[in-house]
Design an enzyme around this catalytic site. Structure first.
Site, PDB file in Angstrom:
ATOM      1  N   SER A 106       0.828  -1.206   0.000  1.00  0.00           N
ATOM      2  CA  SER A 106       0.000   0.000   0.000  1.00  0.00           C
ATOM      3  C   SER A 106       0.864   1.258   0.000  1.00  0.00           C
ATOM      4  CB  SER A 106      -0.959  -0.048   1.187  1.00  0.00           C
ATOM      5  OG  SER A 106      -1.948   0.944   1.070  1.00  0.00           O
ATOM      6  N   ASP A 251      -2.286   6.094  -4.198  1.00  0.00           N
ATOM      7  CA  ASP A 251      -1.178   5.379  -3.560  1.00  0.00           C
ATOM      8  C   ASP A 251      -0.757   4.222  -4.474  1.00  0.00           C
ATOM      9  OD1 ASP A 251      -3.478   3.885  -3.131  1.00  0.00           O
ATOM     10  OD2 ASP A 251      -2.898   3.225  -1.140  1.00  0.00           O
ATOM     11  N   ASP A 253      -1.167   1.026  -4.634  1.00  0.00           N
ATOM     12  CA  ASP A 253      -2.113  -0.023  -5.047  1.00  0.00           C
ATOM     13  C   ASP A 253      -3.480   0.536  -5.427  1.00  0.00           C
ATOM     14  OD1 ASP A 253      -2.726   0.546  -2.341  1.00  0.00           O
ATOM     15  OD2 ASP A 253      -3.586  -1.441  -2.053  1.00  0.00           O
ATOM     16  N   ASP A 255      -5.994   2.207  -3.975  1.00  0.00           N
ATOM     17  CA  ASP A 255      -7.245   2.125  -3.207  1.00  0.00           C
ATOM     18  C   ASP A 255      -7.501   3.399  -2.404  1.00  0.00           C
ATOM     19  OD1 ASP A 255      -5.353   1.779  -1.209  1.00  0.00           O
ATOM     20  OD2 ASP A 255      -6.214  -0.067  -0.411  1.00  0.00           O
TER      21      ASP A 255
END
Length: 463
Positions: A106, A251, A253, A255
């Site tokens: 993340s 970010d 990833d 999400d």
């Protein structure tokens, strides 16, 4: 080196001794334990997993180990390759797979990586399931398949395109209106997989003028990858330089979504969800959910539209559970995480971008005007580090007793209400720390509240 084994997955720094960082040995062990858990749950050995990864330098290495371990457990693997967390979540349900693993740390820096574990609904596993996976890993109670029962492997690079197609099919996403608005959009994708997904989404929405920052998924992050104001100075300057209508930052990833106004100002990560909810609730009545540490502005907006706001414990899995319980039409977290159940139950920056651009296009409002339509609250985020000998639960119990005349929520730590202000104290899952979040319509008051509770804790420690 650091290795953090938690109920939501395993994350750590790359390199070092086994058990001290996210070593190949640890990757194999925890992947195999998760496969064994799902095999036990489904009561069958022949299962299918979807995997995918962000753009981290270590991603290919981790991906190969995860895929090989799953095949060694007899699991068929569908590898989405470079992808996003919400994309892989949707792919699990699309393929009716039994589970999934997303390889991403993340917002953590580039020396980190992690295994995020998904159930057959494409959602993060529960705390109870996570605890069982950790137990299986600790005991190494998993058995690899014999040679004729090894899992099969296939690549599938279509997942991002399918994700975008499903976003465009949503009733409250209007690509035609966005195209007519002729927006100029700046993006910062921090050299991860947002650089693949976000430009493709914008082009599908009819956005032709895109100013791209860091869209090559090399995994070499040009700045701290957490989309916080202190890390977003460069895109702010790009928005102003090119007179962009809006800036979007994700970010690694994809999400979490941060927004930059046309003036180069921060929209505020807490207000990403607030704006999405405002748009959704204008078109569909219903309830909303965020976690206990998120701004009360979401509650204000929800009540304005005749809905009811609910708070959950911190953590996406808890937000999703509460959303299902109260049939929320939208929910998420104050870190820029938007969960829109019409699409799927997971934080998704792509659907957030599509909804926000539709909102701007339909109303004709500038980004800053939308932000200025919401009440201004300020959140102060602090923490107090404790010696491991102290029992944090006992400290929180004493705080609860001290403020027992105030409205208190003890579902996740202790949240104390003070009229239009609040303080939330909760134990860290990984460190001997109490996190202290406070909110007020005055920055000074929010800081004062936090300091007051820190002093209360110190008084308890002294006695």
């Amino acid at each position: 080196m650091t290795l953090i084994k938690s109920i939501s997955g395993i994350r750590g720094t790359i390199g070092g001794q086994a058990g001290e960082g996210l070593s190949p040995v640890d990757i194999v062990k925890f992947t195999s334990a998760f496969a064994a858990f799902i095999q036990q749950e489904k009561n069958k050995q022949n299962i299918t997993f979807v995997i995918g990864r962000d753009g981290r330098i270590s991603g290919e290495m981790v991906n190969n180990l995860v895929a090989g371990s799953l095949m060694g457990m007899g699991v068929d693997v569908v590898d989405g390759g470079l992808s996003t967390t919400p994309t892989i979540e949707m792919a699990v349900t699309e393929l009716k797979a039994d589970g999934g693993i997303i390889l991403t740390a993340s917002h953590n820096p580039e020396q980190w990586n992690a295994l995020k574990l998904l159930n057959g609904k494409g959602e993060f596993i529960s705390a109870e399931d996570g605890a069982e996976v950790l137990k299986i890993a600790a005991n190494e109670s998993f058995t690899f398949a014999e040679v004729h029962k090894l899992g099969k492997y296939q690549k599938d690079n279509s997942f991002i395109d399918k994700h975008i197609k499903k976003i465009l099919e949503l009733k409250l996403v209007d690509a035609e209106a966005i195209k007519k608005a002729n927006f100029r959009v700046a993006i910062d994708c921090v050299n991860s997989t947002g650089g693949i997904a976000i430009p493709a989404l914008l082009e599908a929405l009819g956005v032709n003028k895109i100013d791209k920052l860091y869209c090559k998924p090399t995994g070499i992050f040009p700045h701290n990858p957490e989309p916080l104001p202190e890390n977003l100075g460069e895109i702010s300057e790009v928005v102003k330089k090119y007179n962009s209508d809006i800036g979007f930052v994700v970010d690694p990833d994809v999400d979490r979504l941060a927004i930059i106004t046309e003036n180069g100002d921060m929209f505020g990560e807490e207000y990403t969800l607030v704006a999405m909810a405002d748009y959704i609730l204008q078109n569909k009545k219903g309830n909303t959910v965020s976690n206990l540490s998120s701004t009360r502005a979401l509650g204000d907006v929800t009540e304005k539209h005749g809905g009811k706001y609910y708070a959950s414990a911190v953590g996406e899995v808890n937000v999703v559970a509460k959303m299902k319980e109260v049939k929320a039409v939208i929910g998420g977290e104050g870190n820029g995480g938007v969960i829109y159940p019409e699409l799927h139950y997971g934080r998704d920056a792509l659907v957030g971008i599509a909804l926000f651009l539709t909102y701007m296009a339909k109303t004709g409002k500038k980004c800053s005007a939308i932000r200025n339509s919401y009440p201004n609250y300020f959140i102060s985020k602090n923490k107090i580090e404790l010696h491991p000998e102290f029992v944090i639960e006992d400290i929180l119990t004493e705080i609860q007793e001290k403020y027992k005349k105030n409205p208190i929520n003890s579902e996740d730590g202790v949240k104390i209400e003070f009229d239009k202000e609040w303080v939330h104290l909760r134990k860290s899952n990984t460190e001997p720390i109490i996190r202290i979040y406070s909110e007020s319509n005055s920055e000074a008051t929010a800081e004062h509240l936090a300091k007051k509770l820190i002093e209360d804790i110190k008084d308890i420690l002294r006695t």
